[in-house]
Design a protein around this motif. Structure first.
Motif, PDB file in Angstrom:
ATOM      1  N   TYR A  67      -7.855   5.447 -12.093  1.00 56.15           N
ATOM      2  CA  TYR A  67      -6.657   4.657 -11.597  1.00 56.15           C
ATOM      3  C   TYR A  67      -5.695   5.163 -12.311  1.00 56.15           C
ATOM      4  O   TYR A  67      -3.903   5.718 -12.000  1.00 56.15           O
ATOM      5  N   ALA A  68      -5.136   5.316 -13.740  1.00 60.00           N
ATOM      6  CA  ALA A  68      -4.306   5.443 -14.520  1.00 60.00           C
ATOM      7  C   ALA A  68      -4.021   7.096 -14.500  1.00 60.00           C
ATOM      8  O   ALA A  68      -2.905   7.401 -14.443  1.00 60.00           O
ATOM      9  N   CYS A  69      -5.668   7.785 -14.673  1.00 57.14           N
ATOM     10  CA  CYS A  69      -5.348   9.020 -14.429  1.00 57.14           C
ATOM     11  C   CYS A  69      -4.641   9.417 -12.867  1.00 57.14           C
ATOM     12  O   CYS A  69      -3.532  10.902 -12.464  1.00 57.14           O
ATOM     13  N   ASN A  70      -4.931   9.063 -11.793  1.00 57.67           N
ATOM     14  CA  ASN A  70      -4.517   9.301 -10.470  1.00 57.67           C
ATOM     15  C   ASN A  70      -2.477   8.860 -10.221  1.00 57.67           C
ATOM     16  O   ASN A  70      -2.125   9.904  -9.151  1.00 57.67           O
ATOM     17  N   VAL A  71      -2.083   7.832 -10.856  1.00 54.07           N
ATOM     18  CA  VAL A  71      -0.753   7.802 -10.944  1.00 54.07           C
ATOM     19  C   VAL A  71      -0.555   8.609 -11.702  1.00 54.07           C
ATOM     20  O   VAL A  71       0.594   9.383 -11.593  1.00 54.07           O
ATOM     21  N   ASN A  72      -1.128   9.658 -12.799  1.00 53.83           N
ATOM     22  CA  ASN A  72      -0.195   9.700 -14.035  1.00 53.83           C
ATOM     23  C   ASN A  72      -0.214  11.805 -12.688  1.00 53.83           C
ATOM     24  O   ASN A  72       0.804  12.109 -12.599  1.00 53.83           O
ATOM     25  N   ALA A  73      -0.946  11.773 -11.635  1.00 48.49           N
ATOM     26  CA  ALA A  73      -1.508  12.801 -11.222  1.00 48.49           C
ATOM     27  C   ALA A  73      -0.169  12.747 -10.348  1.00 48.49           C
ATOM     28  O   ALA A  73       1.082  13.806 -10.000  1.00 48.49           O
ATOM     29  N   LEU A  74      -0.028  12.029  -9.304  1.00 47.97           N
ATOM     30  CA  LEU A  74       0.753  11.639  -8.096  1.00 47.97           C
ATOM     31  C   LEU A  74       2.642  10.938  -8.837  1.00 47.97           C
ATOM     32  O   LEU A  74       3.421  12.105  -8.740  1.00 47.97           O
ATOM     33  N   LYS A  75       2.592  11.223 -10.213  1.00 53.70           N
ATOM     34  CA  LYS A  75       3.874  10.837 -11.559  1.00 53.70           C
ATOM     35  C   LYS A  75       4.080  12.526 -10.824  1.00 53.70           C
ATOM     36  O   LYS A  75       5.507  13.222 -11.109  1.00 53.70           O
ATOM     37  N   ALA A  76       3.092  13.642 -11.139  1.00 57.35           N
ATOM     38  CA  ALA A  76       3.789  15.056 -11.894  1.00 57.35           C
ATOM     39  C   ALA A  76       3.140  15.963 -10.357  1.00 57.35           C
ATOM     40  O   ALA A  76       4.273  17.036 -10.639  1.00 57.35           O
ATOM     41  N   ALA A  77       3.191  15.279  -9.093  1.00 55.83           N
ATOM     42  CA  ALA A  77       3.609  16.093  -8.127  1.00 55.83           C
ATOM     43  C   ALA A  77       4.645  16.160  -7.535  1.00 55.83           C
ATOM     44  O   ALA A  77       5.839  15.928  -7.871  1.00 55.83           O
ATOM     45  N   PHE A  78       4.496  17.824  -6.407  1.00 54.42           N
ATOM     46  CA  PHE A  78       5.519  18.778  -6.435  1.00 54.42           C
ATOM     47  C   PHE A  78       6.507  17.773  -4.660  1.00 54.42           C
ATOM     48  O   PHE A  78       6.427  18.173  -4.149  1.00 54.42           O
ATOM     49  N   ILE A  79       6.400  16.634  -5.145  1.00 52.81           N
ATOM     50  CA  ILE A  79       6.913  15.977  -3.994  1.00 52.81           C
ATOM     51  C   ILE A  79       7.757  14.975  -4.053  1.00 52.81           C
ATOM     52  O   ILE A  79       8.451  14.270  -5.375  1.00 52.81           O
ATOM     53  N   PRO A  80       9.224  14.842  -3.299  1.00 57.35           N
ATOM     54  CA  PRO A  80       9.944  13.928  -3.269  1.00 57.35           C
ATOM     55  C   PRO A  80       9.667  12.442  -4.076  1.00 57.35           C
ATOM     56  O   PRO A  80       8.311  12.196  -3.669  1.00 57.35           O
ATOM     57  N   GLU A  81      10.756  11.420  -4.889  1.00 57.36           N
ATOM     58  CA  GLU A  81      10.406  10.812  -5.202  1.00 57.36           C
ATOM     59  C   GLU A  81       9.687   9.519  -4.392  1.00 57.36           C
ATOM     60  O   GLU A  81       8.884   8.685  -4.153  1.00 57.36           O
ATOM     61  N   ALA A  82      10.935   9.310  -3.152  1.00 55.49           N
ATOM     62  CA  ALA A  82       9.955   8.279  -1.620  1.00 55.49           C
ATOM     63  C   ALA A  82       8.989   8.698  -1.788  1.00 55.49           C
ATOM     64  O   ALA A  82       8.444   7.728  -1.590  1.00 55.49           O
ATOM     65  N   LEU A  83       7.966  10.081  -1.934  1.00 53.96           N
ATOM     66  CA  LEU A  83       7.151   9.764  -1.204  1.00 53.96           C
ATOM     67  C   LEU A  83       6.029   9.635  -2.118  1.00 53.96           C
ATOM     68  O   LEU A  83       4.835   8.853  -1.985  1.00 53.96           O
ATOM     69  N   LYS A  84       6.226   9.694  -3.325  1.00 61.86           N
ATOM     70  CA  LYS A  84       6.204   8.544  -4.518  1.00 61.86           C
ATOM     71  C   LYS A  84       5.207   7.346  -4.479  1.00 61.86           C
ATOM     72  O   LYS A  84       4.149   7.200  -5.163  1.00 61.86           O
ATOM     73  N   ALA A  85       6.486   7.346  -4.521  1.00 60.62           N
ATOM     74  CA  ALA A  85       6.714   5.735  -4.476  1.00 60.62           C
ATOM     75  C   ALA A  85       5.232   5.465  -3.171  1.00 60.62           C
ATOM     76  O   ALA A  85       4.914   4.321  -3.166  1.00 60.62           O
ATOM     77  N   LYS A  86       5.904   5.558  -2.419  1.00 63.35           N
ATOM     78  CA  LYS A  86       4.811   5.438  -0.977  1.00 63.35           C
ATOM     79  C   LYS A  86       3.131   5.294  -1.637  1.00 63.35           C
ATOM     80  O   LYS A  86       2.484   4.916  -0.980  1.00 63.35           O
ATOM     81  N   LEU A  87       3.156   7.047  -1.690  1.00 63.08           N
ATOM     82  CA  LEU A  87       1.796   6.614  -1.976  1.00 63.08           C
ATOM     83  C   LEU A  87       1.465   6.254  -3.355  1.00 63.08           C
ATOM     84  O   LEU A  87      -0.580   5.770  -3.344  1.00 63.08           O
ATOM     85  N   LEU A  88       2.330   5.820  -4.542  1.00 66.77           N
ATOM     86  CA  LEU A  88       1.710   4.990  -5.757  1.00 66.77           C
ATOM     87  C   LEU A  88       1.389   3.224  -5.235  1.00 66.77           C
ATOM     88  O   LEU A  88       0.208   2.793  -5.509  1.00 66.77           O
ATOM     89  N   LYS A  89       2.429   3.000  -3.726  1.00 71.51           N
ATOM     90  CA  LYS A  89       2.027   2.151  -3.459  1.00 71.51           C
ATOM     91  C   LYS A  89       0.566   1.707  -2.559  1.00 71.51           C
ATOM     92  O   LYS A  89      -0.539   0.809  -3.052  1.00 71.51           O
ATOM     93  N   LYS A  90       0.082   3.223  -2.438  1.00 71.45           N
ATOM     94  CA  LYS A  90      -1.446   3.535  -1.380  1.00 71.45           C
ATOM     95  C   LYS A  90      -2.186   2.802  -2.513  1.00 71.45           C
ATOM     96  O   LYS A  90      -3.554   2.232  -2.259  1.00 71.45           O
ATOM     97  N   LEU A  91      -2.136   3.717  -3.338  1.00 72.89           N
ATOM     98  CA  LEU A  91      -3.329   3.702  -4.394  1.00 72.89           C
ATOM     99  C   LEU A  91      -3.220   2.903  -5.173  1.00 72.89           C
ATOM    100  O   LEU A  91      -5.278   1.926  -5.257  1.00 72.89           O
ATOM    101  N   HIS A  92      -2.569   1.775  -5.579  1.00 76.89           N
ATOM    102  CA  HIS A  92      -2.601   0.647  -5.674  1.00 76.89           C
ATOM    103  C   HIS A  92      -3.269  -0.776  -5.360  1.00 76.89           C
ATOM    104  O   HIS A  92      -4.277  -0.845  -5.301  1.00 76.89           O
ATOM    105  N   TYR A  93      -3.014  -0.032  -3.731  1.00 79.89           N
ATOM    106  CA  TYR A  93      -3.888  -1.065  -2.895  1.00 79.89           C
ATOM    107  C   TYR A  93      -4.912  -0.540  -2.969  1.00 79.89           C
ATOM    108  O   TYR A  93      -6.600  -1.995  -2.869  1.00 79.89           O
ATOM    109  N   ASN A  94      -5.645   0.428  -3.061  1.00 84.64           N
ATOM    110  CA  ASN A  94      -7.033   0.949  -2.170  1.00 84.64           C
ATOM    111  C   ASN A  94      -7.655   0.549  -4.219  1.00 84.64           C
ATOM    112  O   ASN A  94      -8.680  -0.199  -3.407  1.00 84.64           O
TER     113      ASN A  94
END
Ligand code: ADE
Ligand code: ZN
Length: 333
Positions: A299-326
């Motif tokens: 989980y920690a690695c995937n959170v860091n991957a999303l934070k470093a992703a080449f996407i806008p902050e709003a999409l990062k927030a949406k994906l971080l939520k999905k990741l957390h729920y999963n």
């Protein structure tokens, strides 16, 4: 733990090195299973990166028309679905697909359109990274980075340099990364794979990327590890590929666990699914087996991957939520 059910974020995989046997035979029905094992997959131990890269040419040859590019993109999304991928960044070098008369623009357009369709069809979010290569000229590097600019506001999101780090200097590519900086283009760069920490320092200084492809040999320089941590430089680590190109004798010798425990932001990736004969499920299984990594570590690695992703902050927030729920649902982190 059922690792397959965990959502995964993959930032580093080469489209041209990730063809399944299914798509190889769809494009060239004469390739036998035996031939594919011999020509497309490298031995589990290569002499070095240059040896490993000799296997990539077979893939390029099958990706020279719009229809072939389309097939290969959809094939990769099937593999991403099997890994339960939430978000993927897929890279390729457009100038390697001109043999049958496509222009670089047509190559990127074909891959971009196929990616848009595949994202809609699978629900897997994705972006594309365009690569220059170490052996390319300054003009070729500039042409590649200008394609990223031309495709702004599409699925094309960033720029990278791949190829044989040990065989060529960085000089021809400094102007392309300068162009990227001037145009606010997200950048990553392969370094610290076939060469040591000095190559990572040089890359950071002259290219200024927010991420490093591999960068695993940073572990050899304490100051560099501290620099990566302090400046939040993300390492896209591809463990099995690094063992295969002979940076480490075995998986257990890999520096990923030490880098992770020293607080460096990093992600888990395949690099070259075909050449390395791997996928993300296998990488996660090996990390669990060799280093005892748990769902909390993934989980920690995937959170860091999303934070470093080449996407806008709003999409990062949406994906971080999905990741957390999963992770909450599947693993109870
Ligand atoms: N292209 C495909 N895999 C690569 C790697 N591991 N390093 C550099 N270039 C590559
Ligand atoms: Zn790579």
């Amino acid at each position: 733990m059922n690792l397959q059910q965990l959502y995964k974020v993959e930032l580093h995989q080469h489209l041209d090195c990730s063809l399944s046997y299914e798509v190889v035979t769809a494009i060239d029905p004469t390739v036998t299973h035996e031939a594919s094992l011999r020509d497309y997959i490298a031995p589990s131990k290569c002499t070095n990166l240059a040896d490993f890269l000799t296997r990539a040419v077979k893939g390029f040859a099958l990706m020279q028309t719009k229809a072939q590019l389309r097939l290969v993109v959809h094939d990769l999304f099937k593999q991403l679905a099997a890994d339960n991928t939430l978000y993927a960044e897929i890279r390729f070098a457009p100038l390697q697909h001109l043999d049958k008369g496509l222009t670089p623009y047509e190559v990127v357009d074909a891959v971009e359109k196929a990616t848009a369709d595949a994202v809609k069809g699978t629900g897997i979010e994705a972006r594309l990274i365009l690569c220059t290569l170490r052996h390319f000229t300054e003009e070729q590097s500039l042409e590649t980075v200008k394609l990223v600019e031309q495709f702004k506001d599409t699925y094309v999101a960033g720029f990278d340099i791949a190829g044989n780090e040990a065989g060529y200097t960085i000089d021809a590519h400094i102007s392309a990364f300068k162009y990227a900086k001037e145009h606010n283009i997200f950048c990553t760069a392969h370094a610290g794979e076939a060469k040591g920490p000095e190559s990572v320092w040089e890359t950071l200084k002259h290219f200024g990327p927010s991420r490093i492809g591999h960068g695993v040999r940073s572990i050899e320089d304490e100051k560099l590890v501290a620099h990566l941590r302090t400046n939040n430089i993300h390492l896209e680590i591809c463990p099995t590929c690094n063992v295969q190109i002979n940076i480490y004798e075995t998986f257990r010798d890999h520096s990923i666990d030490k880098l992770y425990r020293s607080g460096v932001s990093l992600s888990i990736n395949t690099d070259a699914r075909t050449i390395t004969n791997t996928n993300l499920n296998l990488e996660y299984q090996r990390l669990e087996k060799e280093f005892g990594w748990t769902a909390a570590d993934f989980y920690a690695c995937n959170v860091n991957a999303l934070k470093a992703a080449f996407i806008p902050e709003a999409l990062k927030a949406k994906l971080l939520k999905k990741l957390h729920y999963n992770y909450k649902t599947v693993s109870n982190i």
